[in-house]
Design an enzyme around this catalytic site. Structure first.
Site, PDB file in Angstrom:
ATOM      1  N   GLY A  11       0.834  -1.201   0.000  1.00  0.00           N
ATOM      2  CA  GLY A  11       0.000   0.000   0.000  1.00  0.00           C
ATOM      3  C   GLY A  11       0.866   1.248   0.000  1.00  0.00           C
ATOM      4  NE  ARG A  72      -2.089  -4.750  -2.221  1.00  0.00           N
ATOM      5  CZ  ARG A  72      -1.862  -4.068  -1.108  1.00  0.00           C
ATOM      6  NH1 ARG A  72      -0.881  -4.372  -0.310  1.00  0.00           N
ATOM      7  NH2 ARG A  72      -2.620  -3.053  -0.776  1.00  0.00           N
ATOM      8  N   GLY A 102       5.334  -1.908   3.836  1.00  0.00           N
ATOM      9  CA  GLY A 102       4.821  -2.427   5.096  1.00  0.00           C
ATOM     10  C   GLY A 102       5.250  -3.862   5.368  1.00  0.00           C
ATOM     11  CG  ASP A 103       2.615  -6.733   7.337  1.00  0.00           C
ATOM     12  OD1 ASP A 103       2.071  -5.961   6.537  1.00  0.00           O
ATOM     13  OD2 ASP A 103       2.059  -7.744   7.808  1.00  0.00           O
ATOM     14  CB  THR A 126       2.475   0.581   6.134  1.00  0.00           C
ATOM     15  OG1 THR A 126       1.073   0.330   6.349  1.00  0.00           O
ATOM     16  CG2 THR A 126       3.200   0.194   7.413  1.00  0.00           C
ATOM     17  CG  ASP A 128      -2.207  -0.386   7.936  1.00  0.00           C
ATOM     18  OD1 ASP A 128      -3.144   0.435   7.929  1.00  0.00           O
ATOM     19  OD2 ASP A 128      -2.084  -1.291   7.096  1.00  0.00           O
ATOM     20  CG  ASP A 130       0.779  -3.119  10.327  1.00  0.00           C
ATOM     21  OD1 ASP A 130       1.566  -2.411   9.680  1.00  0.00           O
ATOM     22  OD2 ASP A 130       0.000  -3.929   9.789  1.00  0.00           O
ATOM     23  NE  ARG A 155     -15.420  15.770  19.111  1.00  0.00           N
ATOM     24  CZ  ARG A 155     -16.009  14.840  19.870  1.00  0.00           C
ATOM     25  NH1 ARG A 155     -17.129  15.105  20.492  1.00  0.00           N
ATOM     26  NH2 ARG A 155     -15.474  13.643  19.991  1.00  0.00           N
ATOM     27  NE  ARG A 172      -5.880  -4.512   4.908  1.00  0.00           N
ATOM     28  CZ  ARG A 172      -5.031  -4.758   3.945  1.00  0.00           C
ATOM     29  NH1 ARG A 172      -5.327  -5.610   3.017  1.00  0.00           N
ATOM     30  NH2 ARG A 172      -3.836  -4.170   3.901  1.00  0.00           N
ATOM     31  CE  LYS A 214     -19.654  12.729  25.742  1.00  0.00           C
ATOM     32  NZ  LYS A 214     -18.372  13.034  26.318  1.00  0.00           N
ATOM     33  CG  HIS A 252      -8.446   4.015  -0.637  1.00  0.00           C
ATOM     34  ND1 HIS A 252      -9.405   3.077  -0.355  1.00  0.00           N
ATOM     35  CD2 HIS A 252      -7.316   3.343  -0.940  1.00  0.00           C
ATOM     36  CE1 HIS A 252      -8.878   1.875  -0.504  1.00  0.00           C
ATOM     37  NE2 HIS A 252      -7.612   2.001  -0.857  1.00  0.00           N
TER      38      HIS A 252
HETATM   39  P1  ATP Z   1       0.557  -2.307   3.633  1.00  0.00           P
HETATM   40  O1  ATP Z   1       0.828  -2.668   5.066  1.00  0.00           O
HETATM   41  O2  ATP Z   1       0.452  -0.841   3.453  1.00  0.00           O
HETATM   42  O3  ATP Z   1      -0.565  -3.083   3.007  1.00  0.00           O
HETATM   43  P2  ATP Z   1       2.506  -4.161   2.677  1.00  0.00           P
HETATM   44  O4  ATP Z   1       3.935  -4.002   2.331  1.00  0.00           O
HETATM   45  O5  ATP Z   1       2.190  -4.980   3.894  1.00  0.00           O
HETATM   46  O6  ATP Z   1       1.886  -2.722   2.794  1.00  0.00           O
HETATM   47  P3  ATP Z   1       1.444  -6.288   1.003  1.00  0.00           P
HETATM   48  O7  ATP Z   1       0.523  -6.228  -0.156  1.00  0.00           O
HETATM   49  O8  ATP Z   1       1.086  -7.141   2.154  1.00  0.00           O
HETATM   50  O9  ATP Z   1       1.708  -4.761   1.427  1.00  0.00           O
HETATM   51  O10 ATP Z   1       2.881  -6.799   0.476  1.00  0.00           O
HETATM   52  C1  ATP Z   1       3.530  -6.159  -0.613  1.00  0.00           C
HETATM   53  C2  ATP Z   1       4.237  -7.165  -1.461  1.00  0.00           C
HETATM   54  O11 ATP Z   1       5.249  -7.829  -0.683  1.00  0.00           O
HETATM   55  C3  ATP Z   1       3.382  -8.319  -2.019  1.00  0.00           C
HETATM   56  O12 ATP Z   1       2.670  -7.965  -3.160  1.00  0.00           O
HETATM   57  C4  ATP Z   1       4.470  -9.350  -2.333  1.00  0.00           C
HETATM   58  O13 ATP Z   1       5.123  -9.029  -3.534  1.00  0.00           O
HETATM   59  C5  ATP Z   1       5.436  -9.147  -1.177  1.00  0.00           C
HETATM   60  N1  ATP Z   1       5.143 -10.137  -0.135  1.00  0.00           N
HETATM   61  C6  ATP Z   1       4.136 -10.112   0.778  1.00  0.00           C
HETATM   62  N2  ATP Z   1       4.151 -11.198   1.567  1.00  0.00           N
HETATM   63  C7  ATP Z   1       5.181 -11.967   1.130  1.00  0.00           C
HETATM   64  C8  ATP Z   1       5.731 -13.228   1.511  1.00  0.00           C
HETATM   65  N3  ATP Z   1       5.208 -13.944   2.499  1.00  0.00           N
HETATM   66  N4  ATP Z   1       6.810 -13.677   0.819  1.00  0.00           N
HETATM   67  C9  ATP Z   1       7.366 -12.972  -0.184  1.00  0.00           C
HETATM   68  N5  ATP Z   1       6.897 -11.781  -0.593  1.00  0.00           N
HETATM   69  C10 ATP Z   1       5.833 -11.272   0.043  1.00  0.00           C
END
Ligand code: ATP
Length: 322
Positions: A11, A72, A102-103, A126, A128, A130, A155, A172, A214, A252
């Site tokens: 993202g 992705r 992100g993660d 990200t 998020d 997280d 508000r 999420r 309130k 978004h």
């Molecule tokens: P956000 O938290 O904002 O959604 P993100 O980095 O977590 O961002 P994801 O869509 O979860 O977004 O992951 C981005 C890309 O990282 C995926 O499209 C994929 O290419 C790669 N990726 C995610 N998980 C794995 C995994 N387990 N192994 C290898 N590559 C991964």
């Protein structure tokens, strides 16, 4: 090291451009060639590379989104895909790669680093927040300020005609956005995946609050709350109270907009530190910031370990609701 690559993945988040800019300009000042890889990991497989010089990152520090675009990419999840990615990077002469995301992005980076052959450093970005190993991810501050702006406006109207408002924010699987926005926006309650939502309890709270005089009651709901999104929770409350309500899903808009000063500064610091780490020969780490200091965390820990919510903030929501 002569040539490094940079990509943004998953993202998009405000501040990614500021980070790309920092990486390019610090790379150039270290006499490195910097290659942008378009659309996240997909750009490696599609060999969609673009040479980035100092001028190609002019006037982007204030822009949301990412000039490199993001995607992705499923190919990254297979062992064969991983081998192909490393082969292509090596053929291109890319000795070091900086991933921003992100993660999911960090999981991909972990596998690339393990495969070896190219040095990998990651920067957490990200909305998020997280990610373990950094107090804040790039984009989070902008997202909560965007959501806060909307809640301040809600508000005004919520206080003029008393009825509960359920405002859904992103998140999420985690409640970082909902928690900080809830505190900053003076919400009466927050619903997050980490804490069980009790419809009976929130219904009673709403009833008693209006009885106590309130004027408004705003509930911030993380989209991934286990009791459902804002529409579902509002409906469940209505079934008990039969009280007119309003729902607002921010969606978004939280992803866009010009990054705040805090996000730009964080992005610049972490981008610069990532280049420095590659130059020093490091690989397999994410660079984040903990208590104001740069912190390097092994890539695997960034998604394998759980970042805890601030429990003091959680308790404060109830007390401050008054
Ligand atoms: P956000 O938290 O904002 O959604 P993100 O980095 O977590 O961002 P994801 O869509 O979860 O977004 O992951 C981005 C890309 O990282 C995926 O499209 C994929 O290419 C790669 N990726 C995610 N998980 C794995 C995994 N387990 N192994 C290898 N590559 C991964």
């Amino acid at each position: 090291m002569k040539r490094i690559g940079v990509l943004t993945s998953g993202g998009d988040a405000p501040g990614m451009n500021a980070c790309i800019r920092a990486i390019v300009r610090c790379g150039v000042s270290c006499k490195l060639e910097v290659v942008g890889i378009r659309r996240g990991y997909c750009g490696i497989f599609e060999e969609d590379f673009i040479k980035l010089g100092s001028r190609s990152v002019s006037n982007i520090i204030h822009r949301g989104g990412t000039i490199l675009e993001t995607a992705r990419c499923e190919e990254m999840k297979s062992r064969e895909g991983m081998r192909t990615a490393i082969e292509i990077l090596q053929r291109e002469g890319i000795e070091g790669l900086i991933t921003i995301g992100g993660d999911g992005t960090l999981r991909g980076a972990t596998k690339l680093a393990k495969a070896g052959g190219v040095k990998i450093i990651s920067v957490p970005s990200t909305i998020d927040n997280d990610v373990y190993g950094t107090d804040y991810t790039i984009g989070f501050d902008t997202a909560i300020n965007t959501a806060l702006d909307a809640i301040d406006k809600i508000r005004d109207t919520a206080g003029s005609l008393p009825r509960p408002f359920f405002v859904e924010v992103m998140g999420r699987s985690r409640g970082f956005i909902a928690l900080e926005v809830g505190i900053a926006g003076g919400a009466e309650d927050i619903m997050i995946p980490e804490v069980e939502t009790k419809i009976e309890e929130i219904s009673l709270d709403i009833k008693r609050s209006f009885e106590r005089g309130k004027k408004s009651f705003i509930v911030i709901v993380a989209e991934g709350d286990e009791a459902g999104g804002a529409f579902s929770i509002a409906q469940q409350v209505w079934e008990r109270l039969k009280l007119e309500y309003r729902v607002c899903v921010l969606g978004h808009v939280q992803r866009g907009g010009s990054p705040t000063a805090k996000d730009r500064v964080l992005a610049s610091k972490l981008g610069a530190a990532a280049v420095d780490a590659l130059v020093r020969g490091m690989s397999g780490y994410m660079v984040g910031e903990l208590k104001g200091e740069l912190a390097f965390t092994p890539l695997r820990e960034t998604w394998d370990k759980k970042k805890e919510l601030d429990s003091n903030l959680l308790q404060l929501v109830k007390v401050l609701a008054g």
